[in-house]
Scaffold this active site. Structure first.
Site, PDB file in Angstrom:
ATOM      1  N   GLU A 457      14.204 -22.302   2.593  1.00 54.46           N
ATOM      2  CA  GLU A 457      12.815 -21.895   2.805  1.00 54.46           C
ATOM      3  C   GLU A 457      12.558 -21.352   4.212  1.00 54.46           C
ATOM      4  OE1 GLU A 457      10.361 -24.455  -0.443  1.00 54.46           O
ATOM      5  OE2 GLU A 457      10.980 -25.570   1.327  1.00 54.46           O
ATOM      6  N   GLU A 524      15.984 -25.903  -6.832  1.00 58.01           N
ATOM      7  CA  GLU A 524      15.030 -27.000  -6.972  1.00 58.01           C
ATOM      8  C   GLU A 524      14.265 -26.796  -8.270  1.00 58.01           C
ATOM      9  OE1 GLU A 524      12.480 -27.608  -3.588  1.00 58.01           O
ATOM     10  OE2 GLU A 524      14.139 -27.358  -2.150  1.00 58.01           O
TER      11      GLU A 524
END
Length: 683
Positions: A457, A524
């Site tokens: 991220e 994820e």
């Protein structure tokens, strides 16, 4: 030495991240003799774990500035345990935060600057005498994990500076250490530095010396680095070992003896004159292969002999496996792999990220018992012992670089990367490449590591593309992962696979139906907060439908929560916001399939069932057994057959069936002749 005076200005310079720190190297073990090797106990290492003297300050202006001087009186200092966090031992405060920066709402800052009024400083002092076995040798110190930035002095002399919380910091002490009297080690640890802008992971924000600290000495001749790169030939039967070693010291009259052991049997050996760099290309027929199902390891032993005397024995466990991509599908030893994985923070409800080997071993066993075959080290390199256990027990690893800058590009849920770091900024490039290299060098010999990850991220940019290119330049035996390109497809080359977070099943199908060049994983998915994980079957059903669907990693394994005493005097688990911290993302710290004390939640049962490699369907005549394992049959399984009436067992019989891998077959069960009562429930 490169620098002899510490500068506080380094804390705000992203291009200053290592002063006098040693180059990263492999995490192999080494011993001073054959006897030490046999006993697996080295005399070349001296632990400095334990109680240290300690002083805390809320910011640099309030710190004790000259504490590192030899004549400083530290009798007024407290004591603190190393390894351990400052915040779990009565100092500073606990704070959990996810997508924001921890100073948001308190300071107006932009990279690379840090707060002047809140930047906790820990001043550590440790006195020690050198063990006899380390004397008359070059002596070094290793800090396995320090968060976030550290300055080091010995006997009043500046030794070095280092950043990157999750990889080792090694320094040479030889010229400054006293072998025959007491030494005074001083470490100044800062919670915030420019590194904090790229260590913005979804986690509690700690600081301090939280992993092991030890001295080590090296003999006259030393194996500094090993790269034992293994693969299989095109038949997937024979093993290939490409062995690079780096030696240092006086190599005159020195011989290197390399042996490969299968348990106690030497299966390959070679002796030759020692050189600074040695390369060996080794082929072994009918090798025993490593996989998560068959985690077979060999022992690599390198002995340095000088004038017929053993000077050092270096060892590394290695596994032979081939991980590759063919026709857009990832393969392990020639078979399509499906990751049945979890993301795992290093976390313990008592000690934060300063976790013990017992906790690691518990997690490994839980993985195996619940059909979890893969882990992503979210979002930083873990302790070395974790990789050794993954090698030994058989867990596939995505090893993730310590890089996340979430708060620099996602604000209030929206993508706004106007001041994203590292992006394509030249001043951050060496920093992030150093983080990639530190992880690679330490972990490169672990069979369990099959994918390098550039981080998490952090949006996209040239710097991350160059991290990807670095991994491929130094290692062609693994693939490279990065999810952030989903936010900017101009940097698609930063990842070898399509990796997404929380994509819906139909979105994944749309991608897979488009004849993509890259396979798909969810790095994820199944955000397991609260009473969740119920729709997981919609994802696992894709495994048989699309060859390029190659599984995913549940977010996440264990809740992040710390034990605290509530207003009624009772011990409870405290989640984000329970420590009066602001900013915080509250209960988002509780996303695990196990609670913070590692009690399994009901979600774990769902995961175990859907991740199972052996699936059983009951029929009138018996059972249909489907074996999704890639390499092992079911001969080692016991099939326990039970009939219950109203929840009570009324019949049981155990069977052994041998179903070959990647096949299914029907087996007859001698069901009991039971007269069924329609008012009762049978199972």
């Amino acid at each position: 030495m490169e620098n002899t005076k510490a500068k506080l200005s380094w804390l705000e310079k992203p291009d200053v991240f290592a002063i006098n720190r040693l180059e990263a190297y492999s995490s192999h073990k080494f011993y001073a003799s054959q006897e030490e090797y046999q006993n697996k106990e080295t005399s070349l290492k001296q632990s400095l774990n334990g109680l240290w003297k300690f002083s805390y300050a809320q910011n640099p202006d309030l710190r004790v500035k000259k504490f590192y001087k030899e004549d400083f009186n530290d009798s007024g200092f407290d004591t603190i345990k190393v390894p351990g966090h400052i915040q779990t031992q009565g100092y500073d405060h606990l704070q959990y935060i996810n997508t924001q920066y921890p100073w948001d709402g308190l300071d107006e800052l932009r990279p690379p600057y840090i707060s002047r009024k809140y930047n906790p400083v820990g001043s550590y002092v440790k006195t020690f005498t050198v063990d006899k076995s380390l004397k008359n040798k070059r002596i070094f110190i290793s800090f396995q994990g320090v968060e976030t930035a550290m300055y080091l002095w010995l006997n009043g002399k500046f030794i070095g500076y280092s950043e990157d919380s999750f990889t080792p910091h090694d320094f040479e002490l030889t010229d400054f250490i006293r072998e025959d009297s007491e030494n005074r080690l001083a470490v100044e640890v800062y919670k915030r530095s420019s590194a904090s802008w790229i260590e913005d992971q979804d986690m509690f924000r700690f600081s301090g010396i939280f992993r092991d600290v030890f001295l080590y000495a090296i003999p006259e001749v030393h194996v500094r680095d090993i790269f034992a790169k293994t693969t299989l030939d095109d038949s997937y039967k024979d093993g290939i070992l490409l062995l690079d070693t780096k030696l240092e010291g006086n190599l005159e009259n020195t011989e290197i003896n390399v042996e490969l052991y299968d348990e106690d049997q030497v299966v390959w050996s070679r002796k030759e004159k020692a050189r600074e760099k040695t390369f060996m290309d080794i082929k072994l027929e009918n090798i025993k292969k490593w996989s998560a199902e068959t985690p077979y390891l060999y022992d690599l032993k390198i002995t340095l002999v000088k004038n017929r005397e053993v000077i050092e024995v270096a060892t590394q466990k290695i596994g032979f496996r081939r991980f590759e991509m063919k026709d857009g599908i990832m393969l392990i030893n020639g078979k399509r792999i499906v990751f049945k994985g979890v993301n795992r923070h290093e976390f313990d409800y008592l000690h934060g990220r300063a976790i013990s080997e017992d906790v690691m071993l518990h997690d490994i066993k839980f993985f195996k018992q619940n059909n979890i075959n893969a882990v992503r080290t979210s979002h930083y390199p873990n302790q070395t012992r974790w990789y050794e256990l993954c090698d030994e027990y058989g867990i596939y690893v995505i090893d993730e670089t310590n890089l996340e800058s979430h708060g620099s590009w996602q604000k209030l849920g929206e993508c706004e990367p106007s001041w994203n770091v590292p992006g394509s900024k030249e001043e951050w490039l060496d920093n992030v490449l150093d983080r990639a290299n530190s992880m690679f060098q330490r972990d490169k010999n672990h069979a369990s590591v099959i994918i390098w990850s550039c981080g998490n991220e952090s949006y996209a940019g040239d710097d991350i593309v160059k991290m990807h290119d670095f991994f491929h330049k130094v290692d062609d035996s693994r693939l490279v992962h990065y999810e952030g390109v989903t936010w900017n497809r101009d940097f698609e080359e930063a990842t070898d696979m399509e990796s997404r977070m929380y994509a819906k099943p139909q979105e994944i199908e749309e991608y897979l139906q488009g004849n993509p060049s890259k396979p798909y994983i969810s790095c994820e998915y199944m955000h397991s907060m609260g009473n969740s994980t119920g729709g997981m079957k919609l994802y696992t059903d894709l495994e048989d439908k699309y060859p390029q669907y190659q599984g995913g990693f549940i977010w996440d394994y264990v809740d992040q929560a710390m034990l605290k005493t509530d207003d009624f005097g009772e011990k409870v688990l405290g989640y984000g916001g329970d420590f009066d911290e602001r900013a915080t993302d509250y209960e988002f710290s509780g996303d695990g399939i196990v609670f913070a004390d590692r009690t399994p939640s009901p979600k774990a049962a769902e995961v175990k069932q859907l991740y199972a490699n052996v699936k059983v369907k009951v029929t009138e005549e018996g059972v249909i057994i489907k074996n999704d394992n890639l390499f092992i049959d079911t001969s080692a399984y016991i099939f326990e057959t039970i009939v219950k009436r109203d929840g009570q067992k009324i019949w049981q019989k155990d069977y052994s069936f041998n179903v070959l891998p990647q096949t299914k077959q029907e087996e007859v069960i001698d069901w009991p002749d039971i007269e069924k009562n329609p008012r009762r429930i049978y199972f």
